[in-house]
Enzyme design. Sequence first.
Site, PDB file in Angstrom:
ATOM      1  N   GLY A  10       4.173   2.582 -64.463  1.00 58.68           N
ATOM      2  CA  GLY A  10       2.606   2.278 -64.623  1.00 58.68           C
ATOM      3  C   GLY A  10       2.613   0.999 -65.356  1.00 58.68           C
ATOM      4  N   ILE A  14      -2.231   0.827 -70.664  1.00 59.34           N
ATOM      5  CA  ILE A  14      -1.569   1.235 -71.648  1.00 59.34           C
ATOM      6  C   ILE A  14      -0.029   0.554 -71.242  1.00 59.34           C
ATOM      7  CG2 ILE A  14       0.047   3.239 -72.798  1.00 59.34           C
ATOM      8  CD1 ILE A  14      -2.469   5.131 -72.017  1.00 59.34           C
ATOM      9  N   ARG A  85      -9.177   8.647 -67.384  1.00 62.47           N
ATOM     10  CA  ARG A  85     -10.464   9.441 -67.213  1.00 62.47           C
ATOM     11  C   ARG A  85     -11.586   8.429 -67.061  1.00 62.47           C
ATOM     12  NH1 ARG A  85     -11.784  13.034 -72.261  1.00 62.47           N
ATOM     13  NH2 ARG A  85     -10.164  11.722 -73.440  1.00 62.47           N
ATOM     14  N   ARG A  91      -9.523  15.583 -69.355  1.00 61.25           N
ATOM     15  CA  ARG A  91      -8.204  15.213 -69.072  1.00 61.25           C
ATOM     16  C   ARG A  91      -7.926  16.255 -68.015  1.00 61.25           C
ATOM     17  NH1 ARG A  91      -8.129  14.918 -74.944  1.00 61.25           N
ATOM     18  NH2 ARG A  91      -7.786  12.770 -75.619  1.00 61.25           N
ATOM     19  N   VAL A 121       3.141  10.132 -70.891  1.00 55.73           N
ATOM     20  CA  VAL A 121       1.788   9.980 -71.599  1.00 55.73           C
ATOM     21  C   VAL A 121       0.755  10.421 -70.533  1.00 55.73           C
ATOM     22  CG1 VAL A 121       0.364   8.025 -72.562  1.00 55.73           C
ATOM     23  CG2 VAL A 121       2.971   7.822 -72.881  1.00 55.73           C
ATOM     24  N   ARG A 154      -5.338   8.877 -85.150  1.00 56.33           N
ATOM     25  CA  ARG A 154      -6.817   9.087 -84.945  1.00 56.33           C
ATOM     26  C   ARG A 154      -7.383   9.675 -86.422  1.00 56.33           C
ATOM     27  NH1 ARG A 154      -7.084   9.941 -78.554  1.00 56.33           N
ATOM     28  NH2 ARG A 154      -7.573   7.659 -78.004  1.00 56.33           N
ATOM     29  N   HIS A 178      -3.220  18.435 -76.212  1.00 55.12           N
ATOM     30  CA  HIS A 178      -3.718  17.044 -76.255  1.00 55.12           C
ATOM     31  C   HIS A 178      -5.009  17.451 -75.656  1.00 55.12           C
ATOM     32  CE1 HIS A 178      -4.330  13.096 -76.811  1.00 55.12           C
ATOM     33  NE2 HIS A 178      -4.089  12.520 -75.500  1.00 55.12           N
TER      34      HIS A 178
HETATM   35  N1  APR Z   1       4.068   4.964 -59.776  1.00 53.45           N
HETATM   36  C1  APR Z   1       3.936   4.208 -60.749  1.00 53.45           C
HETATM   37  N2  APR Z   1       2.626   3.588 -61.012  1.00 53.45           N
HETATM   38  C2  APR Z   1       1.499   4.244 -60.609  1.00 53.45           C
HETATM   39  C3  APR Z   1       1.610   5.389 -59.709  1.00 53.45           C
HETATM   40  C4  APR Z   1       2.837   5.729 -59.136  1.00 53.45           C
HETATM   41  N3  APR Z   1       3.124   6.612 -58.292  1.00 53.45           N
HETATM   42  N4  APR Z   1       0.503   5.725 -59.451  1.00 53.45           N
HETATM   43  C5  APR Z   1      -0.331   4.794 -60.112  1.00 53.45           C
HETATM   44  N5  APR Z   1       0.121   4.160 -60.638  1.00 53.45           N
HETATM   45  C6  APR Z   1      -0.255   3.022 -61.706  1.00 53.45           C
HETATM   46  C7  APR Z   1      -1.679   2.453 -61.420  1.00 53.45           C
HETATM   47  O1  APR Z   1      -1.380   1.635 -60.297  1.00 53.45           O
HETATM   48  C8  APR Z   1      -1.852   1.805 -62.546  1.00 53.45           C
HETATM   49  O2  APR Z   1      -1.343   0.441 -62.705  1.00 53.45           O
HETATM   50  O3  APR Z   1      -0.653   3.592 -62.794  1.00 53.45           O
HETATM   51  C9  APR Z   1      -1.206   2.711 -63.578  1.00 53.45           C
HETATM   52  C10 APR Z   1      -2.277   3.341 -64.620  1.00 53.45           C
HETATM   53  O4  APR Z   1      -2.722   2.289 -65.386  1.00 53.45           O
HETATM   54  P1  APR Z   1      -4.537   2.534 -65.701  1.00 53.45           P
HETATM   55  O5  APR Z   1      -5.241   2.821 -64.460  1.00 53.45           O
HETATM   56  O6  APR Z   1      -4.805   1.109 -66.330  1.00 53.45           O
HETATM   57  O7  APR Z   1      -4.357   3.706 -66.836  1.00 53.45           O
HETATM   58  P2  APR Z   1      -4.210   3.685 -68.388  1.00 53.45           P
HETATM   59  O8  APR Z   1      -5.195   3.680 -69.227  1.00 53.45           O
HETATM   60  O9  APR Z   1      -2.926   2.895 -68.512  1.00 53.45           O
HETATM   61  O10 APR Z   1      -3.608   5.257 -68.687  1.00 53.45           O
HETATM   62  C11 APR Z   1      -2.819   5.727 -67.870  1.00 53.45           C
HETATM   63  O11 APR Z   1      -2.104   7.483 -69.377  1.00 53.45           O
HETATM   64  O12 APR Z   1      -3.484   8.184 -71.293  1.00 53.45           O
HETATM   65  C12 APR Z   1      -3.241   8.395 -70.058  1.00 53.45           C
HETATM   66  O13 APR Z   1      -5.298   9.513 -69.155  1.00 53.45           O
HETATM   67  C13 APR Z   1      -4.259   8.282 -69.161  1.00 53.45           C
HETATM   68  O14 APR Z   1      -3.521   9.499 -67.321  1.00 53.45           O
HETATM   69  C14 APR Z   1      -3.717   8.027 -67.757  1.00 53.45           C
HETATM   70  C15 APR Z   1      -2.565   7.343 -68.294  1.00 53.45           C
END
Ligand code: APR
Length: 311
Positions: A10, A14, A85, A91, A121, A154, A178
């Site tokens: 991902g 994050i 979210r 969550r 995460v 936090r 969490h």
């Molecule tokens: N494999 C790899 N990456 C994936 C997949 C997958 N199968 N499905 C989705 N993604 C990627 C998305 O393309 C995106 O780039 O996961 C990434 C998530 O990034 P954001 O949408 O920016 O989310 P983020 O704020 O990083 O949070 C990610 O962590 O804290 C938790 O609740 C939050 O579940 C969420 C996760």
Amino acid sequence: MARAKISLIGGGQIGGNLALLAAQKELGDIVIFDIPKAEGMVKGKALDLMQLKPHDGYDANISGTSDWKDLTDSDVFIITAGLPRKPGMDREDLLEINLGIITDVAKNIKKYSPNAFVIVVSNPLDAMVYAFYKVSQLKKNMVVGMAGALDSARFRAFIAMEVGCSVQDVTCMVLGGHGDTMVPITRVGTVGGVPIESLIEPDRLEEIVNRTRFAGGEIVKLFGNGSAFYAPAQSAIEMAESYLRDKKRIIPCASLCEGEFGINGYFIGVPSMIGKNGVEKILEFELRDDEKSSLDNTLEAVKKTVLETKL
Ligand code: APR
């Protein structure tokens, strides 16, 4: 010695910050993985971070990919794949979508890097780390969820803001799931060794505890689209660093409890020692009756989401 290989599943909000922090700490070489549709985005982030190197001077190679083969023999995975979210969601609302994603990720990690240390995460955290463990069948000490590190940070930040002191001198612990039922243990919180319960009036402390419980939601509401990323990224990096450098830090993490604190078979936030063998120890201590019942309450909430995974 070869550099460690850190794979970030991902590469969103994050994930991008994880890459930056891991590079700046020179934890190893970094591969950012995302779905094919987002491959350009993670390749671009990786390239941007390579171009930051001359300023920061870190020795780390950063690359982006959507091919699992590029993650072969990774030492550490940090999983943020999934949806964050939106306002009004808790969550748990993410469960169905993120469960499908974590299942796929677990199978691939098992296939390409079965000896890695894995930090989950993605939310809902307690269910996602449980699902990852069940599907991947990795060793229990090599699977952990990032929650308590963030929730405790936090709590520490809010206490430092209240007292007007350096956050460096604030120690706080948040246990449990969490979610809104998490358990900040005010009794063991200190400011430079002085108990917070003797520095802050009970009503005010209760307000701070509640702000901690809903701190993630406070940010979701402000953003309007997405959830927190700077502090979550740094929290996961501290866990990865403790593993890679065998620091044996004590960090509240979602670790698999097998009898500790009377909990059996669930990942839940407990003080965990992280070293070269992953979660090496859970530090158990006597809880007061009110703390015990709060932990029972959070355990029920965790059980409820875990049950929904049907694993
Ligand atoms: N494999 C790899 N990456 C994936 C997949 C997958 N199968 N499905 C989705 N993604 C990627 C998305 O393309 C995106 O780039 O996961 C990434 C998530 O990034 P954001 O949408 O920016 O989310 P983020 O704020 O990083 O949070 C990610 O962590 O804290 C938790 O609740 C939050 O579940 C969420 C996760």
